[in-house]
Scaffold this motif. Sequence first.
Motif, PDB file in Angstrom:
ATOM      1  N   LEU A  31       0.874  -1.261   0.101  1.00 52.07           N
ATOM      2  CA  LEU A  31      -0.027  -0.303   0.036  1.00 52.07           C
ATOM      3  C   LEU A  31       0.743   1.175   0.120  1.00 52.07           C
ATOM      4  N   ASN A 102       1.935   5.065   7.513  1.00 56.40           N
ATOM      5  CA  ASN A 102       1.708   3.735   6.908  1.00 56.40           C
ATOM      6  C   ASN A 102       2.385   2.473   7.123  1.00 56.40           C
ATOM      7  N   LEU A 206      -6.957  -5.793   1.260  1.00 60.44           N
ATOM      8  CA  LEU A 206      -6.581  -5.060  -0.082  1.00 60.44           C
ATOM      9  C   LEU A 206      -6.073  -6.101  -1.135  1.00 60.44           C
ATOM     10  N   THR A 209      -1.336  -6.962  -1.558  1.00 66.87           N
ATOM     11  CA  THR A 209      -0.153  -6.366  -0.977  1.00 66.87           C
ATOM     12  C   THR A 209       0.746  -7.390  -0.438  1.00 66.87           C
ATOM     13  N   THR A 234      -8.617  -2.249  -4.075  1.00 69.31           N
ATOM     14  CA  THR A 234      -7.324  -2.349  -4.358  1.00 69.31           C
ATOM     15  C   THR A 234      -6.350  -1.412  -3.957  1.00 69.31           C
ATOM     16  N   PRO A 235      -5.096  -1.440  -3.775  1.00 70.90           N
ATOM     17  CA  PRO A 235      -4.085  -0.317  -3.318  1.00 70.90           C
ATOM     18  C   PRO A 235      -4.129   0.933  -3.962  1.00 70.90           C
TER      19      PRO A 235
END
Length: 267
Positions: A31, A102, A206, A209, A234-235
């Motif tokens: 991500l 993140n 997601l 990843t 999706t990312p």
Amino acid sequence: MTTPSSAPAPSQSIPALADQVVLVTGGARGLGRAITEALLREGARVVINHLTSADAARDLAAPHPGRAVAVRADVRDRSEVEALFEAAQAEFDAPISTVVNNALSGFSFDGDARAKAHEIDYDAFSAQFSSAVQGALNTIQAALPGFDRAGSGRVINIGTNLFQHPVVPYHDYTAAKAALLSLTRTFAADLGPRGVTVNMLSGGLLRTTDASSATPEAVFDAIAASTPLQSVTTPTEFADAVLFFASPWSRAITGQNLVVDGGLVKD
């Protein structure tokens, strides 16, 4: 993204993405990579933080000379975070204006392999808290002098929908992200008078990843069937929401948790 010409002047000056320096922790893979790529596409200058992905970070930065720099730092270590901010200032001759928290301490999204309630120990919780909460605390505090000089700042924390929809036993990860939401809301209240917004974006699983690569396809398909959009986020789709929170368009939003999962969970 630019501020609409007909909009009233914001209470504090929020720079357009093309005028920003954005830190993405864990920004080289998964991500984080999608977020970095989205920001670069919109013209931002990006500090790609990494811990163990030096080659991936350098490869991601290489096509963007003058607009991307790879910097290794363990966000759990305050001295390394301070050095990261100094490196960013030296590279771009400007302070970091947006922080995207993140970075994720080693974790695999494989429900069958995760410790259940009767067997998990506190060390697992401590590892996730140090990444999610301590890491965010370090980056936000290191960013504040630059935010104060600019008169504004953005913090975007990456969360999860699992504390609303705990369908898998990711006890340690989910607890840490729930604590990060609490930090998001209390810091938003504390830092708002300084022109700083603090928000969270929470995804579900997601597709795909590094962290979710161990997830069986049947699980992805079941999640897709449960969403109004009939798909797993999706990312790249998730990264688009990061752009919104980093841009002037979100200048009146703070202390919020936006769930980006195709409508699976209603916050």
